[in-house]
Design a protein around this motif. Structure first.
Motif, PDB file in Angstrom:
ATOM      1  N   LEU A 167      22.060  35.877  17.773  1.00  0.00           N
ATOM      2  CA  LEU A 167      20.840  35.696  18.578  1.00  0.00           C
ATOM      3  C   LEU A 167      20.822  34.418  19.396  1.00  0.00           C
ATOM      4  CD1 LEU A 167      17.721  36.976  16.630  1.00  0.00           C
ATOM      5  CD2 LEU A 167      19.239  38.152  18.201  1.00  0.00           C
ATOM      6  N   HIS A 168      21.928  33.715  19.462  1.00  0.00           N
ATOM      7  CA  HIS A 168      21.897  32.465  20.222  1.00  0.00           C
ATOM      8  C   HIS A 168      23.297  32.202  20.755  1.00  0.00           C
ATOM      9  CE1 HIS A 168      20.466  28.008  20.371  1.00  0.00           C
ATOM     10  NE2 HIS A 168      21.440  28.200  21.222  1.00  0.00           N
ATOM     11  N   LEU A 169      23.491  32.525  22.022  1.00  0.00           N
ATOM     12  CA  LEU A 169      24.820  32.357  22.621  1.00  0.00           C
ATOM     13  C   LEU A 169      24.659  31.972  24.090  1.00  0.00           C
ATOM     14  CD1 LEU A 169      27.920  32.657  22.420  1.00  0.00           C
ATOM     15  CD2 LEU A 169      27.642  35.079  22.926  1.00  0.00           C
ATOM     16  N   HIS A 170      25.178  30.809  24.448  1.00  0.00           N
ATOM     17  CA  HIS A 170      25.112  30.339  25.842  1.00  0.00           C
ATOM     18  C   HIS A 170      26.284  30.922  26.618  1.00  0.00           C
ATOM     19  CE1 HIS A 170      21.870  27.461  25.042  1.00  0.00           C
ATOM     20  NE2 HIS A 170      22.466  27.296  23.879  1.00  0.00           N
ATOM     21  N   ALA A 171      26.183  32.216  26.903  1.00  0.00           N
ATOM     22  CA  ALA A 171      27.310  32.898  27.535  1.00  0.00           C
ATOM     23  C   ALA A 171      27.524  32.445  28.972  1.00  0.00           C
ATOM     24  CB  ALA A 171      27.096  34.405  27.480  1.00  0.00           C
ATOM     25  N   ASP A 172      26.490  31.847  29.599  1.00  0.00           N
ATOM     26  CA  ASP A 172      26.695  31.370  30.978  1.00  0.00           C
ATOM     27  C   ASP A 172      27.600  30.149  31.019  1.00  0.00           C
ATOM     28  OD1 ASP A 172      24.770  29.808  29.711  1.00  0.00           O
ATOM     29  OD2 ASP A 172      23.465  29.637  31.469  1.00  0.00           O
ATOM     30  N   LYS A 173      27.622  29.388  29.923  1.00  0.00           N
ATOM     31  CA  LYS A 173      28.471  28.190  29.868  1.00  0.00           C
ATOM     32  C   LYS A 173      29.796  28.453  29.167  1.00  0.00           C
ATOM     33  CE  LYS A 173      24.227  25.657  29.225  1.00  0.00           C
ATOM     34  NZ  LYS A 173      23.247  25.304  28.228  1.00  0.00           N
ATOM     35  N   ALA A 183      24.751  25.655  12.427  1.00  0.00           N
ATOM     36  CA  ALA A 183      25.104  24.396  11.769  1.00  0.00           C
ATOM     37  C   ALA A 183      26.382  23.774  12.304  1.00  0.00           C
ATOM     38  CB  ALA A 183      25.226  24.641  10.271  1.00  0.00           C
ATOM     39  N   HIS A 184      27.352  24.610  12.668  1.00  0.00           N
ATOM     40  CA  HIS A 184      28.639  24.068  13.123  1.00  0.00           C
ATOM     41  C   HIS A 184      28.476  23.267  14.413  1.00  0.00           C
ATOM     42  CE1 HIS A 184      27.984  28.086  14.677  1.00  0.00           C
ATOM     43  NE2 HIS A 184      28.803  27.840  15.665  1.00  0.00           N
ATOM     44  N   ILE A 185      27.515  23.673  15.256  1.00  0.00           N
ATOM     45  CA  ILE A 185      27.302  22.944  16.512  1.00  0.00           C
ATOM     46  C   ILE A 185      26.700  21.576  16.207  1.00  0.00           C
ATOM     47  CG2 ILE A 185      26.128  22.970  18.756  1.00  0.00           C
ATOM     48  CD1 ILE A 185      28.228  25.201  18.416  1.00  0.00           C
ATOM     49  N   ASN A 186      25.697  21.554  15.336  1.00  0.00           N
ATOM     50  CA  ASN A 186      25.075  20.273  14.993  1.00  0.00           C
ATOM     51  C   ASN A 186      26.053  19.350  14.267  1.00  0.00           C
ATOM     52  OD1 ASN A 186      22.306  22.162  14.902  1.00  0.00           O
ATOM     53  ND2 ASN A 186      22.151  20.168  15.858  1.00  0.00           N
ATOM     54  N   LEU A 187      26.909  19.956  13.472  1.00  0.00           N
ATOM     55  CA  LEU A 187      27.914  19.160  12.774  1.00  0.00           C
ATOM     56  C   LEU A 187      28.796  18.407  13.770  1.00  0.00           C
ATOM     57  CD1 LEU A 187      28.253  19.033   9.738  1.00  0.00           C
ATOM     58  CD2 LEU A 187      30.026  20.775   9.889  1.00  0.00           C
ATOM     59  N   VAL A 188      29.034  19.024  14.918  1.00  0.00           N
ATOM     60  CA  VAL A 188      29.882  18.402  15.939  1.00  0.00           C
ATOM     61  C   VAL A 188      29.075  17.458  16.832  1.00  0.00           C
ATOM     62  CG1 VAL A 188      31.202  18.920  18.039  1.00  0.00           C
ATOM     63  CG2 VAL A 188      31.605  20.239  15.958  1.00  0.00           C
ATOM     64  N   ASP A 243      27.739  28.275  20.998  1.00  0.00           N
ATOM     65  CA  ASP A 243      28.650  27.853  22.080  1.00  0.00           C
ATOM     66  C   ASP A 243      30.065  28.370  21.838  1.00  0.00           C
ATOM     67  OD1 ASP A 243      27.001  25.838  23.732  1.00  0.00           O
ATOM     68  OD2 ASP A 243      26.635  25.241  21.658  1.00  0.00           O
ATOM     69  N   VAL A 244      30.734  28.677  22.937  1.00  0.00           N
ATOM     70  CA  VAL A 244      32.142  29.094  22.868  1.00  0.00           C
ATOM     71  C   VAL A 244      32.925  28.299  23.896  1.00  0.00           C
ATOM     72  CG1 VAL A 244      33.770  31.007  23.145  1.00  0.00           C
ATOM     73  CG2 VAL A 244      31.525  31.434  22.118  1.00  0.00           C
ATOM     74  N   TYR A 278      29.710  21.621  24.976  1.00  0.00           N
ATOM     75  CA  TYR A 278      29.070  21.268  23.704  1.00  0.00           C
ATOM     76  C   TYR A 278      30.013  21.418  22.515  1.00  0.00           C
ATOM     77  CZ  TYR A 278      24.766  21.774  26.410  1.00  0.00           C
ATOM     78  OH  TYR A 278      23.794  21.638  27.356  1.00  0.00           O
ATOM     79  N   TYR A 279      30.947  22.348  22.627  1.00  0.00           N
ATOM     80  CA  TYR A 279      31.703  22.749  21.435  1.00  0.00           C
ATOM     81  C   TYR A 279      33.003  23.416  21.894  1.00  0.00           C
ATOM     82  CZ  TYR A 279      32.376  25.197  16.904  1.00  0.00           C
ATOM     83  OH  TYR A 279      32.859  25.661  15.711  1.00  0.00           O
ATOM     84  N   PRO A 280      34.142  22.933  21.398  1.00  0.00           N
ATOM     85  CA  PRO A 280      35.404  23.442  21.947  1.00  0.00           C
ATOM     86  C   PRO A 280      35.953  24.694  21.270  1.00  0.00           C
ATOM     87  CG  PRO A 280      35.839  21.606  20.481  1.00  0.00           C
ATOM     88  CD  PRO A 280      34.346  21.789  20.493  1.00  0.00           C
ATOM     89  N   PHE A 281      35.241  25.206  20.246  1.00  0.00           N
ATOM     90  CA  PHE A 281      35.787  26.339  19.488  1.00  0.00           C
ATOM     91  C   PHE A 281      34.913  27.584  19.686  1.00  0.00           C
ATOM     92  CE2 PHE A 281      36.512  22.357  16.989  1.00  0.00           C
ATOM     93  CZ  PHE A 281      37.846  22.194  17.338  1.00  0.00           C
TER      94      PHE A 281
END
Ligand SMILES: [Zn+2]
Length: 415
Positions: free
Chosen positions: A55-61, A272-277, A310-311, A315-318
């Motif tokens: 339910l949360h994916l920044h597919a434009d980025k 959580a993985h995004i905030n961890l980074v 994020d993909v 924000y996040y490289p993974f």
């Protein structure tokens, strides 16, 4: 019967079952009671789940990581700055092409429902939203997609954004986004939430905001969002993502806000993985993890989910993206490792997320929509541990993904 999945391990059932599918619906779930079908799939004792929900994916980025300069500070503000450089020259087709690659990968990993966030503001206008609406159309036979009109630069920090949000909704966006904590003052943050609710009410849409995504213990937008949700009667129609400031709140204030969130029936998406980074980049040791208080939310009965977010972007490289991987990282980050906690983690990427999206026909049960993923592991624990291939993905009763691998360990030294 069009399709039968035999020997399926279904959560909550002791014995293996057969799942009978007629057109786009599950007709029956039972033990060896189902007759022949047009197509048969043998799950061979593997865990069979309803399709994952992200339910949360920044597919434009997504995938801007392939072409962007590095995010040297690793912080959200620098990520926003890098993205803005691209947004000025977005082309909807190019956005749709990147989003399509991410949707394609997500579907292969068993996700059948996505909520995509489209930045809407004066820098990129409606270009990102138009790109994601195009991707939604391209993928309508493979997955269900909602597009969120999301004011990434704020509403009061970005005069003109409110009108663009309204226009994005008119052009087909399904959900009203928000980013109240990013405003300069608490008063503007509250007004930001008010504006989003006005649009949501006018168009009868649900709300999904990124809230208190900061290490600032004084960030107060989740509290007001909960209050507003109650006042407007939006119980069960609001998702708040991140809420990392909850980690910095004092315990008394955190307990109050969690209680308000539960009363308003707000879902918290803890990516959580995004905030961890990204969080706590300014901390010296000991360094905070900056994630919402997952165990306290669960203990209070709050609907908690986890999403890819994020993909490979600023924000996040993974990110594959794969909701099983998201769940595994959630288990680590929130320290959810007991057997019943692993079940809770799996709920976060399946039934809890479906509840947040108000999908009433979700699950492995008679009359549910036949969106199904067949894993290659015998249990929730093993699915999380092994991160196995998804042998089959079924969408609306049709097999859309079939995966197999061949691997050989050659033990003998003789030729
Ligand atoms: Zn996000």
């Amino acid at each position: 019967m069009d399709l039968v999945i035999r020997n399926a391990r279904v959560r909550g059932q002791a014995e293996l079952v057969d799942i009978a599918i007629d057109k786009d619906r599950i007709a029956a779930v039972g033990q060896a009671s189902v007759g022949k079908a047009g197509q048969e799939i043998d799950a061979a004792g593997s865990l069979v789940l309803p399709g994952f929900v992200n339910l949360h994916l920044h597919a434009d980025k997504s995938l801007l990581g392939e072409v962007m300069r590095p995010n040297v500070s690793g912080t959200l503000p620098e990520a926003i700055e890098i993205t803005n450089d691209f947004k000025r020259k977005y082309d909807p087709t190019e956005v749709a092409d990147r989003a399509s690659r991410v949707l394609d990968a997500g579907v292969r990993n068993g996700t059948t429902f996505f909520r995509l966030f489209a930045d809407v503001g004066t820098i990129g206008g409606l270009l990102a939203a138009q790109g994601l609406l195009l991707a939604r159309e391209r993928f309508k036979h493979l997955c269900r997609v909602q597009v969120v009109a999301f004011p990434q630069e704020g509403i009061f920090r970005d005069p003109g954004a409110a009108g663009l949000l309204e226009e994005a909704v008119k052009q087909g966006c399904d959900v009203v986004g928000g980013l109240p904590w990013y405003e300069y003052t608490d008063e503007d943050a509250r007004k930001h939430i008010d504006v989003c609710f006005e649009i949501a009410k006018r168009h009868d849409l649900d709300v999904h905001m990124l809230v208190d995504d900061t290490d600032d213990a004084n960030s107060r937008s989740l509290e007001y969002l909960a209050l507003k949700t109650m006042h407007e009667g939006f119980h069960g129609r609001v998702v708040a993502s991140h809420c990392g400031a909850m980690a910095a709140y004092n315990d008394v204030y955190a307990a109050k806000v969690i209680d308000m969130v539960a009363t308003a029936r707000i879902t918290i998406s803890v990516n959580a993985h995004i905030n961890l980074v990204c969080s706590a980049r300014l901390d010296r040791e000991p360094r905070r993890r900056g994630i919402a208080r997952v165990k306290e939310l669960l203990a209070r009965g709050v609907n908690v989910i986890s999403s890819q977010d994020d993909v490979n972007d600023p924000y996040y490289p993974f990110g594959k993206p794969d909701q099983l991987e998201v769940a595994l990282m959630m288990a680590h980050t929130a320290q959810l490792t007991l057997p019943h906690e692993l079940e809770q983690v799996m709920d976060m990427v399946t039934v809890n997320a479906a509840k947040a999206a108000r999908l009433t026909d979700y699950g492995i049960a008679s009359s549910c929509r036949a969106d199904i993923v067949v894993t290659d592991a015998p249990s929730v624990h093993e699915a999380l541990r092994l991160q196995p291939i998804r042998k089959h993905v079924i969408k609306d009763g049709r097999e859309i993904v079939r995966t197999s691998i061949t691997q050989e360990l050659r033990k003998s030294s003789s030729k």
